[in-house]
Design an enzyme around this catalytic site. Structure first.
Site, PDB file in Angstrom:
ATOM      1  N   CYS A   1      -0.489   4.058   2.211  1.00  0.00           N
ATOM      2  CA  CYS A   1      -0.218   3.845   3.635  1.00  0.00           C
ATOM      3  C   CYS A   1       1.229   4.184   3.991  1.00  0.00           C
ATOM      4  CB  CYS A   1      -0.481   2.392   4.023  1.00  0.00           C
ATOM      5  SG  CYS A   1      -2.086   1.737   3.548  1.00  0.00           S
ATOM      6  N   ASP A   2       2.169   3.712   3.172  1.00  0.00           N
ATOM      7  CA  ASP A   2       3.576   3.706   3.577  1.00  0.00           C
ATOM      8  C   ASP A   2       4.506   4.575   2.742  1.00  0.00           C
ATOM      9  OD1 ASP A   2       2.871   1.816   5.514  1.00  0.00           O
ATOM     10  OD2 ASP A   2       3.160   0.152   4.125  1.00  0.00           O
TER      11      ASP A   2
ATOM     12  N   CYS B   1       0.833  -1.205   0.000  1.00  0.00           N
ATOM     13  CA  CYS B   1       0.000   0.000   0.000  1.00  0.00           C
ATOM     14  C   CYS B   1       0.862   1.247   0.000  1.00  0.00           C
ATOM     15  CB  CYS B   1      -0.927  -0.010   1.219  1.00  0.00           C
ATOM     16  SG  CYS B   1      -1.968   1.461   1.353  1.00  0.00           S
TER      17      CYS B   1
END
Length: 313
Positions: free
Chosen positions: A139-140, A136
């Site tokens: 997300c990261d 992701c």
């Protein structure tokens, strides 16, 4: 197995969508139970740093977010059981949920069973998940400011995530097993015009290597038959996502990838059956959108039960 206590709402899945649904349902006065087959929290528990969840100025671990959600759900008397749901009887007004430990009669069901990334199944992938391997970029991605990363895949998602990563990384490699991308033309044009992105064609990743964190990839070129190493700080894998929707297979509406279709209230086509979170057909799969889905599903279930209360007697 004997029939256990009747519940108003049974939630299948204990990730952010399921926990959010439990908070709203239990707080609304519904007798609520969550079934989670492994670890409460789902995939988010392996995310070391979450920087985009509203209300947290500093990054927080996925485990910490889930722990707080679980405590909040339990505070309102939602029950959480570590049991695997084997089958769901959806016929009739009341539903039957059968797990590996019991059978439960419920008035409504919220499917929040999530989805999981399709994996490469190569050495190092499991070892470095959360330590340089991610599924992701949203997300990261921000964790890789000024660093070198690679994206594995050649479809729309892979290309879009590679573009997103250029906001942070100094260099983004796209590694694809073919000699051309599968992404739509406009996305391809954007990728080829971006100076931060470099293509590595006809190649597959054989192994993810490193020390405490990812340090390099072992690549195999399918045309030249040669192997090489690529030094980097992180690898993002986008070779598909698989919804955990088999429990209701063929009984609700799906999109072409087997994600569950719902209306704006998270209701499926079956009365009293809802779906929330990553298992549903949606644009963005994040903690906050899962939580929103769960809240909506619980609110809708509460309203449906109230509308049909005389029929349950």
């Amino acid at each position: 197995m004997e029939l256990n206590t009747q519940y108003d709402v049974a939630i299948v899945g204990g990730g952010p969508a399921g926990l959010s649904a439990a908070i709203y349902a239990a707080r609304g006065g519904l007798k609520t139970i969550i079934f989670e087959k492994t670890l409460v929290g789902g995939q988010i528990t392996i995310t070391a740093e979450v920087e985009n969840y509203p209300g947290f100025e500093e990054s927080v671990s996925g485990f910490d977010i889930v722990e707080k959600m679980q405590k909040q759900a339990e505070k309102f008397d939602a029950e959480i059981k570590i049991e695997e749901v084997k089958a769901i009887g959806l016929e009739g007004l009341c539903k039957i949920v059968e797990t590996n430990k019991g059978i439960y009669k419920v008035k409504s069901v919220i499917i929040a069973s999530g989805a999981h990334p399709r994996k490469l199944a190569i050495p190092g992938e499991e070892k470095y998940t959360g330590r340089g391997v991610s599924y992701c970029a949203t997300c990261d991605g921000a964790l890789y400011r000024g660093k070198v990363v690679a994206v594995i895949g050649g479809g729309d998602s892979a290309v879009e995530e590679a573009m997103f990563l250029t906001k942070f990384a100094s260099k983004v490699y796209i590694i694809h097993r073919r000699d051309q991308l599968r992404a739509v033309k406009i996305l391809q044009e954007r990728v080829f015009a971006n100076e931060k992105i470099e293509m590595i064609w006809d190649s597959v990743v054989q192994e993810i290597q490193g020390g405490d964190f990812v340090e390099n990839l072992l690549l195999y070129n399918k045309k030249t038959k040669k192997t090489s190493e690529l030094s980097l700080n992180g690898v993002f894998i986008f070779v598909g996502i698989i919804p955990s929707s088999d429990l209701v297979e063929s009984r609700v509406d799906f999109d072409d990838q087997n994600f569950i279709k719902t209306d704006e209230t998270m209701h499926t086509k079956i009365p009293g059956v809802y779906a929330a979170g990553d298992v549903t057909h949606k644009v963005l799969r994040q903690i906050i959108t899962a939580g929103s889905d769960g809240a909506t599903a619980a609110f809708s279930a509460e309203k449906w039960i109230e509308e049909n209360k005389d029929k349950f007697k």
